[in-house]
Design a protein around this motif. Structure first.
Motif, mmCIF file in Angstrom:
data_model
loop_
_atom_site.group_PDB
_atom_site.id
_atom_site.type_symbol
_atom_site.label_atom_id
_atom_site.label_comp_id
_atom_site.label_asym_id
_atom_site.label_seq_id
_atom_site.Cartn_x
_atom_site.Cartn_y
_atom_site.Cartn_z
ATOM 1 N N GLY A 82 0.789 -1.225 0.000
ATOM 2 C CA GLY A 82 0.000 0.000 0.000
ATOM 3 C C GLY A 82 0.823 1.277 0.000
ATOM 4 N N GLN A 83 2.105 1.167 -0.299
ATOM 5 C CA GLN A 83 2.964 2.355 -0.376
ATOM 6 C C GLN A 83 2.992 2.862 -1.809
ATOM 7 O OE1 GLN A 83 6.259 -0.013 1.041
ATOM 8 N NE2 GLN A 83 6.434 1.224 2.888
ATOM 9 N N GLN A 84 2.890 4.182 -1.975
ATOM 10 C CA GLN A 84 2.958 4.768 -3.317
ATOM 11 C C GLN A 84 4.401 4.743 -3.791
ATOM 12 O OE1 GLN A 84 0.582 8.353 -4.531
ATOM 13 N NE2 GLN A 84 2.607 9.249 -4.712
ATOM 14 N N VAL A 85 4.628 4.178 -4.974
ATOM 15 C CA VAL A 85 5.989 4.079 -5.518
ATOM 16 C C VAL A 85 6.199 4.977 -6.739
ATOM 17 C CG1 VAL A 85 6.474 1.784 -4.578
ATOM 18 C CG2 VAL A 85 5.343 1.971 -6.795
ATOM 19 N N LEU A 86 5.124 5.359 -7.407
ATOM 20 C CA LEU A 86 5.197 6.270 -8.557
ATOM 21 C C LEU A 86 3.910 7.075 -8.582
ATOM 22 C CD1 LEU A 86 6.268 3.949 -11.540
ATOM 23 C CD2 LEU A 86 7.720 5.625 -10.406
ATOM 24 N N ASN A 87 3.984 8.272 -9.153
ATOM 25 C CA ASN A 87 2.739 9.001 -9.392
ATOM 26 C C ASN A 87 2.923 9.982 -10.530
ATOM 27 O OD1 ASN A 87 4.269 10.718 -7.422
ATOM 28 N ND2 ASN A 87 2.540 12.063 -7.784
ATOM 29 N N GLY A 88 1.802 10.387 -11.119
ATOM 30 C CA GLY A 88 1.833 11.288 -12.261
ATOM 31 C C GLY A 88 1.069 12.563 -11.976
ATOM 32 N N GLU A 89 1.481 13.623 -12.598
ATOM 33 C CA GLU A 89 0.814 14.920 -12.481
ATOM 34 C C GLU A 89 -0.616 14.827 -12.993
ATOM 35 O OE1 GLU A 89 2.218 18.176 -11.650
ATOM 36 O OE2 GLU A 89 3.664 16.833 -10.714
ATOM 37 N N GLN A 90 -1.482 15.613 -12.418
ATOM 38 C CA GLN A 90 -2.849 15.699 -12.937
ATOM 39 C C GLN A 90 -2.820 16.421 -14.287
ATOM 40 O OE1 GLN A 90 -6.069 18.318 -11.208
ATOM 41 N NE2 GLN A 90 -6.804 16.315 -10.563
ATOM 42 N N VAL A 91 -3.513 15.846 -15.253
ATOM 43 C CA VAL A 91 -3.581 16.461 -16.588
ATOM 44 C C VAL A 91 -5.029 16.537 -17.036
ATOM 45 C CG1 VAL A 91 -1.265 15.718 -17.313
ATOM 46 C CG2 VAL A 91 -3.229 14.229 -17.747
ATOM 47 N N ASN A 92 -5.302 17.426 -17.967
ATOM 48 C CA ASN A 92 -6.629 17.501 -18.569
ATOM 49 C C ASN A 92 -6.694 16.502 -19.711
ATOM 50 O OD1 ASN A 92 -7.744 19.710 -17.025
ATOM 51 N ND2 ASN A 92 -6.250 20.995 -18.071
ATOM 52 N N ALA A 93 -7.712 15.669 -19.702
ATOM 53 C CA ALA A 93 -7.872 14.647 -20.736
ATOM 54 C C ALA A 93 -9.186 14.880 -21.465
ATOM 55 C CB ALA A 93 -7.850 13.257 -20.113
#
Length: 87
Positions: A38-49
Motif C-alpha cells: 500500500g505504499q505509493q511508488v510512482l505518481n503522475g501529475e494531474q492532466v486535462n484529458a
C-alpha cells in the motif's frame, strides 16, 4: 455501461507500460502506482484529458520485479489494474 474503461499494456511490463483510458467526457486525470504493502511508488501529475481514448506512458524502470497496483483517477472515478513488473 458508460463506455469508460482502462487497459494497461504491456503487462507484465519491464521498463514501460502504457495506459489506455477511455472517457465519456473531458476530465482531469491523475495516476499513482502502489506496491502490495500500500505504499505509493510512482505518481503522475494531474492532466486535462479529452473525451475518448487517452494514452499515458508510465516509466517503470525504477521498480523492482513484482506486483503493483496502478490507480488512475478520472474525475470522480478511479480505475485500478494489477501490473506485474518482470525482467
Amino acid at each position: 455501461a458508460d463506455g469508460e474503461g482502462m487497459i494497461v499494456f504491456p503487462n507484465p511490463a519491464s521498463d514501460m507500460t502504457n495506459v489506455n483510458i477511455t472517457l465519456n467526457g473531458n476530465k482531469k486525470i491523475s495516476w499513482n502506482m502502489m506496491n502490495t504493502m500500500g505504499q505509493q511508488v510512482l505518481n503522475g501529475e494531474q492532466v486535462n484529458a479529452a473525451s475518448g481514448k487517452n494514452t499515458i506512458a508510465v516509466e517503470t524502470t525504477s521498480l523492482a520485479d513484482g506486483v503493483y497496483f496502478l490507480n488512475v483517477t478520472a474525475g470522480e472515478k478511479t480505475f485500478t489494474k494489477k501490473v506485474m513488473i518482470k525482467r
